[in-house]
Scaffold this motif. Structure first.
Motif, PDB file in Angstrom:
ATOM      1  N   THR A  59      64.895  17.471  40.407  1.00  0.00           N
ATOM      2  CA  THR A  59      63.742  16.769  39.821  1.00  0.00           C
ATOM      3  C   THR A  59      63.700  16.932  38.308  1.00  0.00           C
ATOM      4  N   HIS A  60      64.524  17.816  37.781  1.00  0.00           N
ATOM      5  CA  HIS A  60      64.625  18.027  36.332  1.00  0.00           C
ATOM      6  C   HIS A  60      65.973  18.681  36.023  1.00  0.00           C
ATOM      7  N   THR A  61      66.297  18.789  34.734  1.00  0.00           N
ATOM      8  CA  THR A  61      67.580  19.419  34.379  1.00  0.00           C
ATOM      9  C   THR A  61      67.441  20.938  34.242  1.00  0.00           C
ATOM     10  N   SER A  62      66.228  21.463  34.460  1.00  0.00           N
ATOM     11  CA  SER A  62      66.038  22.920  34.294  1.00  0.00           C
ATOM     12  C   SER A  62      66.911  23.787  35.224  1.00  0.00           C
ATOM     13  N   PRO A  63      67.287  23.308  36.444  1.00  0.00           N
ATOM     14  CA  PRO A  63      68.182  24.166  37.237  1.00  0.00           C
ATOM     15  C   PRO A  63      69.491  24.495  36.518  1.00  0.00           C
ATOM     16  N   VAL A  64      69.886  23.679  35.559  1.00  0.00           N
ATOM     17  CA  VAL A  64      71.131  24.013  34.820  1.00  0.00           C
ATOM     18  C   VAL A  64      70.916  25.282  33.983  1.00  0.00           C
ATOM     19  N   GLN A  65      69.653  25.554  33.602  1.00  0.00           N
ATOM     20  CA  GLN A  65      69.360  26.840  32.938  1.00  0.00           C
ATOM     21  C   GLN A  65      69.815  27.996  33.826  1.00  0.00           C
ATOM     22  N   VAL A  66      69.404  27.906  35.104  1.00  0.00           N
ATOM     23  CA  VAL A  66      69.716  28.992  36.039  1.00  0.00           C
ATOM     24  C   VAL A  66      71.231  29.110  36.224  1.00  0.00           C
TER      25      VAL A  66
ATOM     26  N   PHE B 223      65.672  12.897  39.435  1.00  0.00           N
ATOM     27  CA  PHE B 223      65.107  11.965  40.418  1.00  0.00           C
ATOM     28  C   PHE B 223      63.712  12.419  40.841  1.00  0.00           C
ATOM     29  N   ARG B 224      62.797  11.493  40.872  1.00  0.00           N
ATOM     30  CA  ARG B 224      61.455  11.839  41.348  1.00  0.00           C
ATOM     31  C   ARG B 224      60.915  10.714  42.220  1.00  0.00           C
ATOM     32  N   ASN B 225      60.288  11.126  43.306  1.00  0.00           N
ATOM     33  CA  ASN B 225      59.746  10.151  44.252  1.00  0.00           C
ATOM     34  C   ASN B 225      58.395   9.675  43.738  1.00  0.00           C
TER      35      ASN B 225
ATOM     36  N   ALA C  94      56.148   0.892  33.562  1.00  0.00           N
ATOM     37  CA  ALA C  94      56.931   0.725  32.333  1.00  0.00           C
ATOM     38  C   ALA C  94      57.375   2.050  31.720  1.00  0.00           C
ATOM     39  N   SER C  95      56.675   3.155  32.008  1.00  0.00           N
ATOM     40  CA  SER C  95      57.119   4.428  31.430  1.00  0.00           C
ATOM     41  C   SER C  95      57.521   5.452  32.491  1.00  0.00           C
ATOM     42  N   HIS C  96      57.536   5.051  33.765  1.00  0.00           N
ATOM     43  CA  HIS C  96      57.952   5.972  34.832  1.00  0.00           C
ATOM     44  C   HIS C  96      59.036   5.333  35.691  1.00  0.00           C
ATOM     45  N   GLU C  97      60.141   6.037  35.844  1.00  0.00           N
ATOM     46  CA  GLU C  97      61.235   5.594  36.706  1.00  0.00           C
ATOM     47  C   GLU C  97      61.430   6.650  37.779  1.00  0.00           C
ATOM     48  N   HIS C  98      61.995   6.257  38.927  1.00  0.00           N
ATOM     49  CA  HIS C  98      62.315   7.276  39.948  1.00  0.00           C
ATOM     50  C   HIS C  98      63.598   8.023  39.571  1.00  0.00           C
TER      51      HIS C  98
ATOM     52  N   LEU D 295      58.514  16.687  23.738  1.00  0.00           N
ATOM     53  CA  LEU D 295      59.374  17.782  24.186  1.00  0.00           C
ATOM     54  C   LEU D 295      58.586  18.911  24.836  1.00  0.00           C
ATOM     55  N   PRO D 296      58.620  19.021  26.148  1.00  0.00           N
ATOM     56  CA  PRO D 296      58.086  20.247  26.731  1.00  0.00           C
ATOM     57  C   PRO D 296      59.049  21.400  26.449  1.00  0.00           C
ATOM     58  N   CYS D 297      58.522  22.566  26.135  1.00  0.00           N
ATOM     59  CA  CYS D 297      59.414  23.682  25.774  1.00  0.00           C
ATOM     60  C   CYS D 297      58.664  25.015  25.882  1.00  0.00           C
ATOM     61  N   GLY D 298      59.331  26.109  25.628  1.00  0.00           N
ATOM     62  CA  GLY D 298      58.676  27.415  25.648  1.00  0.00           C
ATOM     63  C   GLY D 298      59.687  28.538  25.660  1.00  0.00           C
TER      64      GLY D 298
ATOM     65  N   PHE E  91      64.613  30.728  24.501  1.00  0.00           N
ATOM     66  CA  PHE E  91      63.735  29.560  24.602  1.00  0.00           C
ATOM     67  C   PHE E  91      64.453  28.438  25.343  1.00  0.00           C
ATOM     68  N   ALA E  92      63.629  27.532  25.881  1.00  0.00           N
ATOM     69  CA  ALA E  92      64.199  26.395  26.617  1.00  0.00           C
ATOM     70  C   ALA E  92      63.358  25.163  26.297  1.00  0.00           C
ATOM     71  N   PHE E  93      64.005  24.014  26.397  1.00  0.00           N
ATOM     72  CA  PHE E  93      63.252  22.761  26.228  1.00  0.00           C
ATOM     73  C   PHE E  93      63.806  21.702  27.181  1.00  0.00           C
TER      74      PHE E  93
ATOM     75  N   LEU F 225      63.953  17.767  27.079  1.00  0.00           N
ATOM     76  CA  LEU F 225      63.709  16.485  26.392  1.00  0.00           C
ATOM     77  C   LEU F 225      63.721  15.334  27.397  1.00  0.00           C
ATOM     78  N   GLY F 226      62.704  14.491  27.330  1.00  0.00           N
ATOM     79  CA  GLY F 226      62.712  13.274  28.159  1.00  0.00           C
ATOM     80  C   GLY F 226      63.626  12.251  27.495  1.00  0.00           C
ATOM     81  N   LEU F 227      64.914  12.313  27.869  1.00  0.00           N
ATOM     82  CA  LEU F 227      65.931  11.517  27.167  1.00  0.00           C
ATOM     83  C   LEU F 227      65.670  10.013  27.296  1.00  0.00           C
ATOM     84  N   SER F 228      65.283   9.580  28.494  1.00  0.00           N
ATOM     85  CA  SER F 228      65.036   8.138  28.688  1.00  0.00           C
ATOM     86  C   SER F 228      63.932   7.663  27.754  1.00  0.00           C
ATOM     87  N   ARG F 229      62.878   8.454  27.643  1.00  0.00           N
ATOM     88  CA  ARG F 229      61.758   8.028  26.779  1.00  0.00           C
ATOM     89  C   ARG F 229      62.169   8.068  25.311  1.00  0.00           C
ATOM     90  N   LEU F 230      63.004   9.029  24.973  1.00  0.00           N
ATOM     91  CA  LEU F 230      63.470   9.110  23.582  1.00  0.00           C
ATOM     92  C   LEU F 230      64.322   7.878  23.227  1.00  0.00           C
TER      93      LEU F 230
HETATM   94  C1  FA5 Z   1      60.049  19.043  33.075  1.00  0.00           C
HETATM   95  O1  FA5 Z   1      60.746  18.341  33.779  1.00  0.00           O
HETATM   96  C2  FA5 Z   1      60.495  20.420  32.646  1.00  0.00           C
HETATM   97  N1  FA5 Z   1      61.669  20.783  33.370  1.00  0.00           N
HETATM   98  C3  FA5 Z   1      60.726  20.386  31.139  1.00  0.00           C
HETATM   99  C4  FA5 Z   1      60.872  21.764  30.508  1.00  0.00           C
HETATM  100  C5  FA5 Z   1      62.130  22.281  30.322  1.00  0.00           C
HETATM  101  C6  FA5 Z   1      59.754  22.470  30.104  1.00  0.00           C
HETATM  102  C7  FA5 Z   1      62.275  23.534  29.729  1.00  0.00           C
HETATM  103  C8  FA5 Z   1      59.883  23.713  29.514  1.00  0.00           C
HETATM  104  C9  FA5 Z   1      61.153  24.219  29.324  1.00  0.00           C
HETATM  105  P1  FA5 Z   1      58.228  17.223  32.753  1.00  0.00           P
HETATM  106  O2  FA5 Z   1      57.942  17.009  34.200  1.00  0.00           O
HETATM  107  O3  FA5 Z   1      57.061  17.125  31.842  1.00  0.00           O
HETATM  108  O4  FA5 Z   1      58.960  18.594  32.487  1.00  0.00           O
HETATM  109  O5  FA5 Z   1      59.323  16.177  32.303  1.00  0.00           O
HETATM  110  C10 FA5 Z   1      59.951  16.280  31.034  1.00  0.00           C
HETATM  111  C11 FA5 Z   1      60.028  14.906  30.355  1.00  0.00           C
HETATM  112  O6  FA5 Z   1      60.649  13.974  31.224  1.00  0.00           O
HETATM  113  C12 FA5 Z   1      58.667  14.282  30.045  1.00  0.00           C
HETATM  114  O7  FA5 Z   1      58.181  14.746  28.814  1.00  0.00           O
HETATM  115  C13 FA5 Z   1      58.977  12.831  30.000  1.00  0.00           C
HETATM  116  O8  FA5 Z   1      59.476  12.475  28.719  1.00  0.00           O
HETATM  117  C14 FA5 Z   1      60.113  12.689  30.974  1.00  0.00           C
HETATM  118  N2  FA5 Z   1      59.646  12.119  32.254  1.00  0.00           N
HETATM  119  C15 FA5 Z   1      58.905  12.711  33.209  1.00  0.00           C
HETATM  120  N3  FA5 Z   1      58.711  11.886  34.252  1.00  0.00           N
HETATM  121  C16 FA5 Z   1      59.356  10.738  33.945  1.00  0.00           C
HETATM  122  C17 FA5 Z   1      59.552   9.484  34.632  1.00  0.00           C
HETATM  123  N4  FA5 Z   1      59.066   9.277  35.853  1.00  0.00           N
HETATM  124  N5  FA5 Z   1      60.269   8.521  34.020  1.00  0.00           N
HETATM  125  C18 FA5 Z   1      60.807   8.732  32.792  1.00  0.00           C
HETATM  126  N6  FA5 Z   1      60.677   9.885  32.097  1.00  0.00           N
HETATM  127  C19 FA5 Z   1      59.956  10.885  32.671  1.00  0.00           C
END
Ligand code: FA5
Length: 350
Positions: free
Chosen positions: A181-188, A207-209, A214-218, A294-297, A317-319, A321-326
């Protein structure tokens, strides 16, 4: 009267002249390649007319043989060249008629359709170059993940409410697998494999269900970043994020940090950047002049511990980035669903 010494008898010479005239006329008037092949066999083949002439030479008086032999060989050479010239003229005519016009090899070729790099690939490569120049490595992980790597090792136990914010596609069958559901598992995975000190980024598909708009994709792209070393602080995080944004937007952007909750970082932040597209408010920043980027911490001690790294010795630290939105921001794309649509009308613009 006898023929002069070293000259073919008039009868023979006249016959050779007549043969030459007939061959030249037939070859010149020949209008297709297979008929030309026939003519070649007729005059120049092993059983051909000229071979017959050469075969007759030994039966002539010795003083006539050289002249007649030379005449036959000259004719052979002449007909060979004539046939070759006619052949290339016929081939050229066939090519031109197939092409619907005269062929000019010196003309530049007709323009060809060329592919281009997908905007996601372009931005990913730019960011990779930027981070590699700062000593990061590019890490990778599977798109089908274990529940452990996607959630538990990131401090998200099974009943944790944070799982609700990332509606998950679960894979049926044994092994408790999910579409990450996110790229954070690559941290682990990076921590397990590389051990600190380390700096890595990991771009990839997630991938997210969820209901799309217009700003959310699966299916979309994120880019994870992780730094683990001794004495890493929020100051390091901020300066690295500023470098990242400068690299992407090619100028200094004002940023702000707001508290953000992610179980795998403590403290956690949402980093916003001043809207690079306006100074008074626009549709991109929804009139707020800030863009949530950028969510981060700082990496939570439990995450370090889960990968066998001592949090008393190391911090990081980790971040994410929502690459698609960027990419949307960078190219002024108004609907995230276009990115993976495969629509050529969209792709041809890049
Ligand atoms: C996360 O996925 C965390 N893993 C990010 C993180 C990493 C936080 C490391 C702290 C440290 P979040 O669910 O907010 O966070 O998604 C991160 C980014 O993905 C969002 O800021 C947004 O830009 C993008 N995003 C989220 N959902 C969608 C979606 N459905 N479609 C397109 N972009 C999305």
């Amino acid at each position: 009267m006898t023929a002069p010494k070293n000259e073919a008898p008039p009868l023979e010479a006249a016959a050779l002249d007549a043969l030459r005239a007939q061959a030249v006329e037939e070859i010149g008037g020949c209008s297709d390649l297979s008929a030309l092949g026939e003519l070649q066999r007729k005059y120049l083949g092993k059983q051909g007319v000229l071979a017959g002439w050469l075969a007759r030479l030994p039966s002539l008086p010795p003083e006539q043989r050289p002249v007649l032999g030379q005449g036959v060989n000259r004719l052979k050479k002449e007909l060979t060249e004539l046939i070759a010239g006619r052949e290339s003229a016929l081939e050229r005519a066939a090519l031109e008629s197939a092409m619907g016009g005269p062929f000019d090899a010196s003309l530049p070729p007709a323009p060809q359709e060329r592919g281009s790099l997908h905007p996601l690939t372009q931005v990913t490569r730019e960011i990779e170059d930027l981070f590699v120049s700062m000593g990061y490595q590019v890490a990778d992980g599977p798109e089908i993940e274990t529940d452990w790597h996607n959630f538990e090792a990131l401090n998200i136990p099974p009943d944790h409410p944070a799982r609700d914010s990332q509606d998950t596609f679960y894979i049926r069958g044994p092994g408790r697998l999910v579409m990450r559901t996110h790229t954070s598992p690559v941290q682990v995975r990076a921590l397990e494999r590389l051990k600190p000190p380390l700096r890595a980024i990991a771009p990839g598909k997630v991938f997210r269900n969820e209901a799309t708009d217009a700003s959310h994709e699966h299916t979309f792209h994120q880019l994870e970043g992780l730094v683990v070393d001794k004495g890493v602080s929020v100051a390091h995080l901020i300066s690295s994020m500023k470098t990242l944004l400068r690299g992407i937007f090619r100028r200094e952007l004002e940023i702000r940090l707001r508290p953000g909750f992610f179980p795998f970082v403590e403290p956690g932040f949402e980093l916003d950047a001043r809207c690079p597209f306006c100074s008074t408010g626009c549709s991109v920043c929804k009139q707020s002049r800030w863009i949530e980027l950028l969510p981060c911490g700082l990496v939570h001690p439990n995450v370090l511990r889960a990968s066998g790294v001592d949090p008393d010795e190391w911090s990081g630290f980790a971040f994410g980035l929502g690459l698609s939105r960027l990419v949307m921001l960078r190219f002024g794309i108004t609907d995230v669903r276009l990115l993976l649509s495969g629509d050529l009308r969209f792709l041809e613009q890049f």
